[in-house]
Scaffold this motif. Structure first.
Motif, PDB file in Angstrom:
ATOM      1  N   THR A  69       0.840  -1.200   0.000  1.00  0.00           N
ATOM      2  CA  THR A  69       0.000   0.000   0.000  1.00  0.00           C
ATOM      3  C   THR A  69       0.873   1.248   0.000  1.00  0.00           C
ATOM      4  OG1 THR A  69      -1.719  -1.222   1.194  1.00  0.00           O
ATOM      5  CG2 THR A  69      -1.880   1.193   1.193  1.00  0.00           C
ATOM      6  N   VAL A  70       1.907   1.256   0.842  1.00  0.00           N
ATOM      7  CA  VAL A  70       2.842   2.390   0.891  1.00  0.00           C
ATOM      8  C   VAL A  70       3.584   2.508  -0.434  1.00  0.00           C
ATOM      9  CG1 VAL A  70       4.993   3.198   1.956  1.00  0.00           C
ATOM     10  CG2 VAL A  70       3.103   2.424   3.395  1.00  0.00           C
ATOM     11  N   ARG A  71       4.020   1.386  -0.979  1.00  0.00           N
ATOM     12  CA  ARG A  71       4.742   1.423  -2.260  1.00  0.00           C
ATOM     13  C   ARG A  71       3.875   2.002  -3.371  1.00  0.00           C
ATOM     14  NH1 ARG A  71       7.894  -4.380  -2.151  1.00  0.00           N
ATOM     15  NH2 ARG A  71       9.573  -3.671  -0.776  1.00  0.00           N
ATOM     16  N   ARG A  72       2.602   1.679  -3.367  1.00  0.00           N
ATOM     17  CA  ARG A  72       1.701   2.207  -4.400  1.00  0.00           C
ATOM     18  C   ARG A  72       1.572   3.722  -4.259  1.00  0.00           C
ATOM     19  NH1 ARG A  72      -4.455   0.121  -5.739  1.00  0.00           N
ATOM     20  NH2 ARG A  72      -4.686   1.374  -7.613  1.00  0.00           N
ATOM     21  N   ALA A  73       1.467   4.211  -3.045  1.00  0.00           N
ATOM     22  CA  ALA A  73       1.386   5.655  -2.812  1.00  0.00           C
ATOM     23  C   ALA A  73       2.677   6.336  -3.259  1.00  0.00           C
ATOM     24  CB  ALA A  73       1.113   5.932  -1.336  1.00  0.00           C
ATOM     25  N   LEU A  74       3.814   5.762  -2.894  1.00  0.00           N
ATOM     26  CA  LEU A  74       5.104   6.346  -3.275  1.00  0.00           C
ATOM     27  C   LEU A  74       5.302   6.308  -4.785  1.00  0.00           C
ATOM     28  CD1 LEU A  74       7.282   4.860  -0.406  1.00  0.00           C
ATOM     29  CD2 LEU A  74       6.602   7.259  -0.684  1.00  0.00           C
ATOM     30  N   SER A  75       4.849   5.244  -5.415  1.00  0.00           N
ATOM     31  CA  SER A  75       4.947   5.129  -6.872  1.00  0.00           C
ATOM     32  C   SER A  75       4.145   6.235  -7.553  1.00  0.00           C
ATOM     33  CB  SER A  75       4.455   3.752  -7.313  1.00  0.00           C
ATOM     34  OG  SER A  75       4.501   3.638  -8.697  1.00  0.00           O
ATOM     35  N   THR A  76       2.988   6.553  -7.008  1.00  0.00           N
ATOM     36  CA  THR A  76       2.158   7.631  -7.559  1.00  0.00           C
ATOM     37  C   THR A  76       2.888   8.967  -7.454  1.00  0.00           C
ATOM     38  OG1 THR A  76       0.134   6.452  -6.973  1.00  0.00           O
ATOM     39  CG2 THR A  76      -0.065   8.814  -7.373  1.00  0.00           C
ATOM     40  N   LEU A  77       3.499   9.227  -6.309  1.00  0.00           N
ATOM     41  CA  LEU A  77       4.242  10.480  -6.118  1.00  0.00           C
ATOM     42  C   LEU A  77       5.455  10.551  -7.042  1.00  0.00           C
ATOM     43  CD1 LEU A  77       4.084  10.706  -2.230  1.00  0.00           C
ATOM     44  CD2 LEU A  77       2.763  12.046  -3.883  1.00  0.00           C
ATOM     45  N   ALA A  94       5.636   9.072 -10.013  1.00  0.00           N
ATOM     46  CA  ALA A  94       5.099   9.293 -11.355  1.00  0.00           C
ATOM     47  C   ALA A  94       4.724  10.760 -11.560  1.00  0.00           C
ATOM     48  CB  ALA A  94       3.892   8.392 -11.606  1.00  0.00           C
ATOM     49  N   GLU A  95       4.312  11.430 -10.483  1.00  0.00           N
ATOM     50  CA  GLU A  95       3.969  12.853 -10.552  1.00  0.00           C
ATOM     51  C   GLU A  95       5.205  13.745 -10.546  1.00  0.00           C
ATOM     52  OE1 GLU A  95       1.346  13.616  -7.257  1.00  0.00           O
ATOM     53  OE2 GLU A  95      -0.237  12.341  -8.075  1.00  0.00           O
ATOM     54  N   GLY A  96       6.385  13.142 -10.335  1.00  0.00           N
ATOM     55  CA  GLY A  96       7.622  13.917 -10.326  1.00  0.00           C
ATOM     56  C   GLY A  96       7.890  14.620  -9.009  1.00  0.00           C
ATOM     57  N   LEU A  97       7.171  14.263  -7.964  1.00  0.00           N
ATOM     58  CA  LEU A  97       7.358  14.918  -6.671  1.00  0.00           C
ATOM     59  C   LEU A  97       8.502  14.309  -5.871  1.00  0.00           C
ATOM     60  CD1 LEU A  97       3.633  15.404  -5.636  1.00  0.00           C
ATOM     61  CD2 LEU A  97       5.218  17.124  -6.522  1.00  0.00           C
ATOM     62  N   ILE A  98       8.784  13.027  -6.120  1.00  0.00           N
ATOM     63  CA  ILE A  98       9.900  12.384  -5.442  1.00  0.00           C
ATOM     64  C   ILE A  98      10.738  11.643  -6.477  1.00  0.00           C
ATOM     65  CG2 ILE A  98       8.647  12.139  -3.254  1.00  0.00           C
ATOM     66  CD1 ILE A  98       8.298   9.161  -3.874  1.00  0.00           C
ATOM     67  N   THR A  99      11.987  11.399  -6.109  1.00  0.00           N
ATOM     68  CA  THR A  99      12.884  10.625  -6.961  1.00  0.00           C
ATOM     69  C   THR A  99      13.444   9.472  -6.144  1.00  0.00           C
ATOM     70  OG1 THR A  99      14.749  12.053  -6.386  1.00  0.00           O
ATOM     71  CG2 THR A  99      13.557  12.592  -8.405  1.00  0.00           C
ATOM     72  N   VAL A 100      13.841   8.420  -6.840  1.00  0.00           N
ATOM     73  CA  VAL A 100      14.388   7.242  -6.190  1.00  0.00           C
ATOM     74  C   VAL A 100      15.859   7.125  -6.538  1.00  0.00           C
ATOM     75  CG1 VAL A 100      14.275   4.730  -6.024  1.00  0.00           C
ATOM     76  CG2 VAL A 100      12.169   6.052  -6.275  1.00  0.00           C
ATOM     77  N   ARG A 101      16.669   6.944  -5.521  1.00  0.00           N
ATOM     78  CA  ARG A 101      18.076   6.621  -5.733  1.00  0.00           C
ATOM     79  C   ARG A 101      18.242   5.176  -5.284  1.00  0.00           C
ATOM     80  NH1 ARG A 101      20.628  11.638  -2.829  1.00  0.00           N
ATOM     81  NH2 ARG A 101      19.403  13.206  -3.906  1.00  0.00           N
ATOM     82  N   THR A 102      18.422   4.306  -6.252  1.00  0.00           N
ATOM     83  CA  THR A 102      18.483   2.878  -5.983  1.00  0.00           C
ATOM     84  C   THR A 102      19.517   2.574  -4.909  1.00  0.00           C
ATOM     85  OG1 THR A 102      17.849   2.486  -8.268  1.00  0.00           O
ATOM     86  CG2 THR A 102      18.744   0.613  -7.049  1.00  0.00           C
ATOM     87  N   GLY A 103      19.084   1.836  -3.905  1.00  0.00           N
ATOM     88  CA  GLY A 103      19.966   1.444  -2.820  1.00  0.00           C
ATOM     89  C   GLY A 103      20.170   2.523  -1.768  1.00  0.00           C
ATOM     90  N   VAL A 104      19.598   3.708  -1.978  1.00  0.00           N
ATOM     91  CA  VAL A 104      19.776   4.813  -1.035  1.00  0.00           C
ATOM     92  C   VAL A 104      18.447   5.199  -0.403  1.00  0.00           C
ATOM     93  CG1 VAL A 104      20.607   7.182  -0.743  1.00  0.00           C
ATOM     94  CG2 VAL A 104      21.742   5.665  -2.370  1.00  0.00           C
ATOM     95  N   GLY A 105      17.423   5.429  -1.224  1.00  0.00           N
ATOM     96  CA  GLY A 105      16.120   5.795  -0.698  1.00  0.00           C
ATOM     97  C   GLY A 105      15.351   6.687  -1.643  1.00  0.00           C
ATOM     98  N   ARG A 106      14.251   7.206  -1.140  1.00  0.00           N
ATOM     99  CA  ARG A 106      13.396   8.126  -1.909  1.00  0.00           C
ATOM    100  C   ARG A 106      13.606   9.533  -1.376  1.00  0.00           C
ATOM    101  NH1 ARG A 106      10.506   3.401  -1.296  1.00  0.00           N
ATOM    102  NH2 ARG A 106       9.687   2.506  -3.223  1.00  0.00           N
TER     103      ARG A 106
END
Length: 151
Positions: A48-56, A58-70
């Protein structure tokens, strides 16, 4: 016992996190709390949390750094990795019209050779653009600029 999450709980979590991003609770460039912390805070399952974060994302509000975090998107931040640099370069070319909707992007092999990186690094850059909703992948054919990319 199976714990059930209320239908649409991810939408409420997305809304709550979006509010925190826009009101400055989480400043640009800062790391968001981890999935486990968000699960505990909202009392929901990790998916559920992952789906919310994925939406954010996709909206360009957050970025993911693999192995580091959001992280909260920071428009002034410079790309850190080679894949981020390649993705930023391709994004710029899409936004400025060098690549038009429907145009094919260079292949992983072409990008790897052009930038002197591994195919894995080139693939990561292309996946970043897919995640941002700028590019679509046609398996066996390549990656293309989406038709509905806003200009």
């Amino acid at each position: 016992m199976v714990r059930r999450t209320a239908w649409g709980a991810y939408a409420q979590i997305t809304s709550d996190l979006r509010q925190r991003l826009t009101d400055g609770t989480y400043a640009p460039g800062t790391r968001l709390p981890g999935e486990a912390a968000l699960c505990a805070e909202f009392g929901v399952a990790r998916n559920t949390v992952r789906r919310a974060l994925s939406t954010l994302q996709a909206e360009g509000l957050i970025t993911v750094r693999t192995g580091v975090g959001r992280f909260v998107h920071d428009p002034t931040a410079q790309p850190r990795t080679r894949s981020e640099q390649i993705a930023a370069n391709l994004r710029h070319q899409i936004e400025t019209g060098h690549f038009q909707p429907g145009d094919a992007l260079p292949s992983e092999a072409q990008l790897a050779q052009r930038h002197g990186v591994s195919r894995s690094t080139a693939r990561t850059a292309l996946i970043t653009l897919e995640t941002a909703g700028l590019v679509t992948c046609v398996h066996g054919k390549g990656r293309y600029v989406r038709q509905d990319v806003p200009r």
